[in-house]
Design a protein around this motif. Structure first.
Motif, PDB file in Angstrom:
ATOM      1  N   ASP A 117       0.811  -1.219   0.000  1.00 18.81           N
ATOM      2  CA  ASP A 117       0.000   0.000   0.000  1.00 18.81           C
ATOM      3  C   ASP A 117       0.846   1.272   0.000  1.00 18.81           C
ATOM      4  O   ASP A 117       0.314   2.371   0.105  1.00 18.81           O
ATOM      5  N   GLY A 118       2.163   1.144  -0.100  1.00 12.84           N
ATOM      6  CA  GLY A 118       3.038   2.313  -0.128  1.00 12.84           C
ATOM      7  C   GLY A 118       3.716   2.634   1.186  1.00 12.84           C
ATOM      8  O   GLY A 118       4.537   3.550   1.254  1.00 12.84           O
ATOM      9  N   ALA A 119       3.383   1.912   2.236  1.00 11.17           N
ATOM     10  CA  ALA A 119       4.025   2.143   3.528  1.00 11.17           C
ATOM     11  C   ALA A 119       5.484   1.676   3.483  1.00 11.17           C
ATOM     12  O   ALA A 119       5.843   0.748   2.751  1.00 11.17           O
ATOM     13  N   LEU A 120       6.316   2.339   4.269  1.00  7.60           N
ATOM     14  CA  LEU A 120       7.738   2.012   4.327  1.00  7.60           C
ATOM     15  C   LEU A 120       8.178   1.928   5.782  1.00  7.60           C
ATOM     16  O   LEU A 120       7.785   2.744   6.611  1.00  7.60           O
ATOM     17  N   ALA A 121       8.989   0.924   6.085  1.00  9.77           N
ATOM     18  CA  ALA A 121       9.601   0.812   7.416  1.00  9.77           C
ATOM     19  C   ALA A 121      11.095   0.604   7.224  1.00  9.77           C
ATOM     20  O   ALA A 121      11.510  -0.324   6.523  1.00  9.77           O
ATOM     21  N   GLU A 122      11.887   1.483   7.823  1.00  9.80           N
ATOM     22  CA  GLU A 122      13.341   1.361   7.797  1.00  9.80           C
ATOM     23  C   GLU A 122      13.809   0.931   9.188  1.00  9.80           C
ATOM     24  O   GLU A 122      13.736   1.703  10.141  1.00  9.80           O
ATOM     25  N   LEU A 123      14.276  -0.282   9.289  1.00 11.99           N
ATOM     26  CA  LEU A 123      14.720  -0.823  10.570  1.00 11.99           C
ATOM     27  C   LEU A 123      16.240  -0.686  10.649  1.00 11.99           C
ATOM     28  O   LEU A 123      16.975  -1.308   9.872  1.00 11.99           O
ATOM     29  N   HIS A 124      16.693   0.156  11.569  1.00 16.01           N
ATOM     30  CA  HIS A 124      18.116   0.423  11.691  1.00 16.01           C
ATOM     31  C   HIS A 124      18.769  -0.635  12.578  1.00 16.01           C
ATOM     32  O   HIS A 124      18.349  -0.863  13.717  1.00 16.01           O
ATOM     33  N   VAL A 125      19.776  -1.259  12.031  1.00  8.97           N
ATOM     34  CA  VAL A 125      20.437  -2.383  12.694  1.00  8.97           C
ATOM     35  C   VAL A 125      21.146  -1.895  13.960  1.00  8.97           C
ATOM     36  O   VAL A 125      21.980  -0.988  13.893  1.00  8.97           O
TER      37      VAL A 125
END
Length: 224
Positions: free
Chosen positions: A49-57
């Motif tokens: 749906d266009g959502a973004l999640a950036e998970l920082h290590v």
């Protein structure tokens, strides 16, 4: 889990290591199937749906990077590590070593640094000199404490997390005694109140968490 606005859009969410996989499952449940990409520092989830999640290590780099991105990140986040923590504010400091979330060595201290005064003339100048001397002694005590507490574990530490007040920490960065410890510096910087023992004990909740930048789909408001 706490959330705050992210520079450039979206919001930051702090996810405890044991909640990373359930959080990702929830992301899929809210936004549909996603594709995962990334490297040794960030794993990106792009949903249908266009959502973004950036998970920082946490404690990068994640080795080896690459697919399967999610399972590698979960395993990396949950690994038990030796971590040094050094907290400094003007007049107060704390240093500790953690094995996982267990505090195995620490020292906390303080030294009087007088507040500012509005007095003028020679009195103000004398007060300012006295205050600078007090601050210098306080910072010297802080550095000596960090070296004494953290250095014996130097060969075991996976990282050193700094915190307290940024100006106070920056004032110490030029001290050569800290060079071996600063070489292991890792995010996040912990903005904390007066660094008492109870504050030091609570830091694993912050430095072990996975920082996630979430950008909602166009036209969708973030949850209140």
């Amino acid at each position: 889990m706490s959330a705050r606005p992210a520079k450039g859009g979206g919001r930051w969410v702090m996810v405890p290591p044991e909640r990373v996989h359930p959080w990702i499952d929830g992301f899929a449940g809210r936004h549909g199937p996603f594709s995962a990409t990334g490297d040794e520092r960030v794993v990106r989830l792009s949903a249908a749906d266009g959502a973004l999640a950036e998970l920082h290590v946490p404690f990068p780099p994640m080795t080896p990077p690459g697919p399967p991105h999610v399972s590698r990140l979960v395993a990396h986040a949950q690994a038990e590590r030796w971590v040094g923590v050094f907290l400094v504010r003007l007049g107060g400091y704390a240093a500790g070593v953690f094995n996982g979330s267990t505090l195995v060595g620490s020292k906390v201290g303080s030294r009087l640094v007088q507040g500012r005064t509005a007095a003028g003339g020679w009195s103000q100048q004398r007060f300012a000199r006295r205050r600078r001397n007090q601050a210098d002694k306080a910072f010297d005590d802080a550095v000596e404490t960090a070296v004494r507490v953290l250095s014996p574990y130097l060969g075991e530490l996976d990282g050193v997390v700094l915190g307290g007040d940024r100006r106070a920490v920056d004032a110490l960065r030029g001290d050569r005694r800290l060079e071996p410890l600063l070489a292991l510096e890792t995010e996040p910087f912990l903005v904390v109140p007066d660094p008492k023992l109870v504050v030091l004990r609570d830091t694993p909740a912050s430095f072990c968490a996975v920082r996630v930048r979430v950008v909602d789909p166009p036209g969708v408001s973030p949850p209140g």
